[in-house]
Design a protein around this motif. Structure first.
Motif, PDB file in Angstrom:
ATOM      1  N   THR A 148       3.448  72.677  63.109  1.00  0.00           N
ATOM      2  CA  THR A 148       3.966  73.938  63.070  1.00  0.00           C
ATOM      3  C   THR A 148       3.864  74.376  64.541  1.00  0.00           C
ATOM      4  OG1 THR A 148       2.765  74.519  60.901  1.00  0.00           O
ATOM      5  CG2 THR A 148       3.460  76.530  62.123  1.00  0.00           C
ATOM      6  N   SER A 189       1.063  81.622  62.384  1.00  0.00           N
ATOM      7  CA  SER A 189       1.316  81.200  61.130  1.00  0.00           C
ATOM      8  C   SER A 189       0.508  80.097  60.656  1.00  0.00           C
ATOM      9  CB  SER A 189       3.052  80.840  61.216  1.00  0.00           C
ATOM     10  OG  SER A 189       3.698  81.708  61.428  1.00  0.00           O
ATOM     11  N   MET A 375       3.250  84.041  50.221  1.00  0.00           N
ATOM     12  CA  MET A 375       2.205  83.341  50.781  1.00  0.00           C
ATOM     13  C   MET A 375       1.116  83.487  49.635  1.00  0.00           C
ATOM     14  SD  MET A 375       2.275  82.072  53.770  1.00  0.00           S
ATOM     15  CE  MET A 375       0.863  81.853  54.539  1.00  0.00           C
ATOM     16  N   ARG A 421       6.783  79.308  56.574  1.00  0.00           N
ATOM     17  CA  ARG A 421       5.862  79.223  57.666  1.00  0.00           C
ATOM     18  C   ARG A 421       6.643  78.437  58.799  1.00  0.00           C
ATOM     19  NH1 ARG A 421       4.310  83.464  56.224  1.00  0.00           N
ATOM     20  NH2 ARG A 421       5.385  83.901  57.803  1.00  0.00           N
TER      21      ARG A 421
END
Length: 538
Positions: A148, A189, A375, A421
């Motif tokens: 990420t 995130s 989420m 995300r």
């Protein structure tokens, strides 16, 4: 390099509001049917009695405290270990980088039950250990941080850091004052996703906790499946909801305070050989990679060893049927690939649409509420969702409870937040003036999304697809509850083998783990190759 987000708002194209509302309705409709409805149905069944009794027990709050504490500690460890790997993936010209990405990703797709057993063998712990749980959960989630954060880091324009260094800033100060602020959206995130995964960890806590250390997830499973205490499990599910909502609120608040428009550029050509203190980071990344490899090597060794010496009996037994398994190991691997493929395209459609809606909404609170709602599947017990499917989906046409699409639907729910995300930080970093210029030239909302946003986010989309696919391959919580006996996936087959006595069953379980790792590594390598070809799109 960064600008105030609020000064960049410009005129929106005609039809923008209608398109956004339609997209939001599709996303929330899917979430309502395949997540909210089953969960609410179970809570209504369970909350008919027993709330006061569960909430007044001291054990309940000790379990809540341990759940949040171990999740927070695991998140910190995963962030510290994942940052050096993110730097290497983003900035260092490593040969065969696709292989490196595959090695980093494999731990994340291992079933949590297998991770727990691997750490028990590796650390030699025979007693319950909280630190073993923290290390195992961090091992499981380092890939989330590396991929990420590395995805955004690879697209940051390095000229701002170079300018800071040219003005006299040292490497650490340039990182702290220029690079780190730009990475904070991706860091928050990643932290939110890792915290949710660790707070709902099941197999790791079950194996390494030994009944002494329990989380809300293991307690819900114990009360639902073994004690048949549905009211107690429902109350604990509500507590888990509350903890997840609090974590999402904190993460959203912190992330929003630090979001800014970034100058992005294609990743190709910005990697360079490290110099000076940067080698310390590369060395740290190497140490983390070795640490990640240790449990995997333990599994490989265990798959070819027995009490009497080296053997391939586990691998030979996987090619046949009978005994614990109704199908061969190869058929279980094919079932995993097919379900993961279906789950990935479902999650991509839903996740990309959700990202476009979230970047189009003008109301701040509507944006935050929808983001938090998307989420929630990460923080709700898979056992609760599975039971909910069985008591609700028969109402829909075709009775989805017997459909082969039921497992992909459940897996898509798990991986859609990961897709969001991964893509959302990139879309939120796109300069709004580019969209406004396109609108001024007559482009409609869909043309702006297709020709401005998606090309810039193309790399993140491919990353999300690969990431979601391998996560679906190793998903066990929901799949273990919903897979039909005649169509088990590899994680389900591994769980069945581990739960049965006998040395051959144990050898078959470890051999199936190795098979799952090889299938995953092969899939990741293919995806990384495709991603390299597409990186020239922006």
């Amino acid at each position: 390099m960064t600008r105030d987000r609020g000064t960049l708002a410009g005129p929106r194209p005609r039809g923008h509001g209608t398109t956004t509302i339609a997209g939001a309705a599709l996303v929330l409709g899917f979430l309502g049917v395949f997540f909210a409805w089953p969960v609410v149905a179970i809570l209504r069944l369970g909350l008919r009695s027993g709330i006061d009794e569960v909430l007044t027990r001291p054990d309940t709050w000790r379990i809540v405290a341990f759940t949040l504490g171990q999740a927070a500690a695991s998140t910190v460890v995963a962030l510290l270990a994942g940052m050096p790997l993110a730097y290497v993936l983003a900035r260092v010209p490593v040969p065969a980088k696709a292989v490196l990405r595959a090695l980093i990703t494999v731990p994340f797709v291992l079933p949590t039950l297998v991770v727990g057993m691997a750490f028990r063998a590796l650390l030699g712990v025979s007693e319950p250990s909280a630190w073993a749980i923290v290390l195992a959960n961090a091992f499981f989630n380092i890939a989330v941080v590396a991929r990420t954060v590395g995805g955004l880091w690879a697209q940051l324009d390095p000229r701002a850091t170079d300018a800071a260094r040219g003005l006299g800033a040292g490497p650490f100060r340039a990182f702290r004052t220029v690079t780190l602020p730009a990475l904070r959206p991706a860091l928050w995130s990643a932290a939110a996703v890792v915290f949710l995964f660790c707070s709902t960890s099941f197999g790791v806590v079950l194996v390494l906790g030994g009944g002494r250390y329990r989380t809300l997830e293991t307690e819900i499973y114990l009360r639902t499946v073994r004690l048949l205490d549905l009211p107690g499990a429902a109350v604990l599910s509500l507590l888990q909801f509350a903890a997840v909502l609090a974590a999402l609120a904190v993460a959203a608040f912190a992330r929003r305070r630090r979001e800014s428009v970034l100058t992005l550029r294609r990743a190709r050509g910005i990697t360079r050989r490290p110099s000076g203190v940067e080698w310390v980071t590369v060395t740290a990344a190497g140490a983390v990679l070795l640490a990640l490899s240790a449990p995997i090597l333990a599994l490989l060794v265990r798959s070819v060893s027995s009490r009497t010496g080296w053997t391939l009996a586990g691998y030979r037994a996987l090619s046949g049927t009978g005994g614990v398994l109704d199908v061969s190991g190869w058929q279980a691997a094919w079932n995993s690939l097919r379900a993961a493929t279906d789950a990935t395209w479902m999650a991509l459609l839903l996740g990309i649409l959700a990202c476009l809606v979230l970047t189009s909404l003008r109301n701040r609170w509507a944006t935050e509420l929808m983001d938090a709602a998307l989420m929630l599947p990460l923080g709700v017990s898979a056992v609760t969702v599975g039971f909910g499917y069985l008591v609700t989906l028969h109402v829909l046409p075709g009775d989805l409870r017997t459909s082969p699409l039921l497992v992909p639907f459940a897996q898509a729910l798990v991986i859609t937040p990961l897709v969001i995300r991964t893509i959302l930080p990139v879309l939120r970093s796109v300069d709004q003036r580019v969209r406004s210029a396109a609108a001024t030239l007559g482009a409609g909302p869909w043309r702006i999304r297709r020709e401005v946003d998606l090309p810039l986010a193309g790399r993140a989309v491919v990353t999300a697809a690969g990431f979601g696919f391998v996560v679906a391959l190793g998903e066990f919580g929901a799949t273990g509850f919903l897979a039909r006996p005649g169509a088990p996936t590899l994680p389900v087959a591994i769980s069945a083998l581990i739960g049965r006595p006998g040395e051959l069953n144990t050898q078959m379980a470890y051999a199936a783990c190795v098979l799952l790792m090889l299938v995953t590594a092969g899939a990741v390598l293919v995806i990384e190759t495709l991603r390299s070809d597409l990186s020239g799109e922006f």
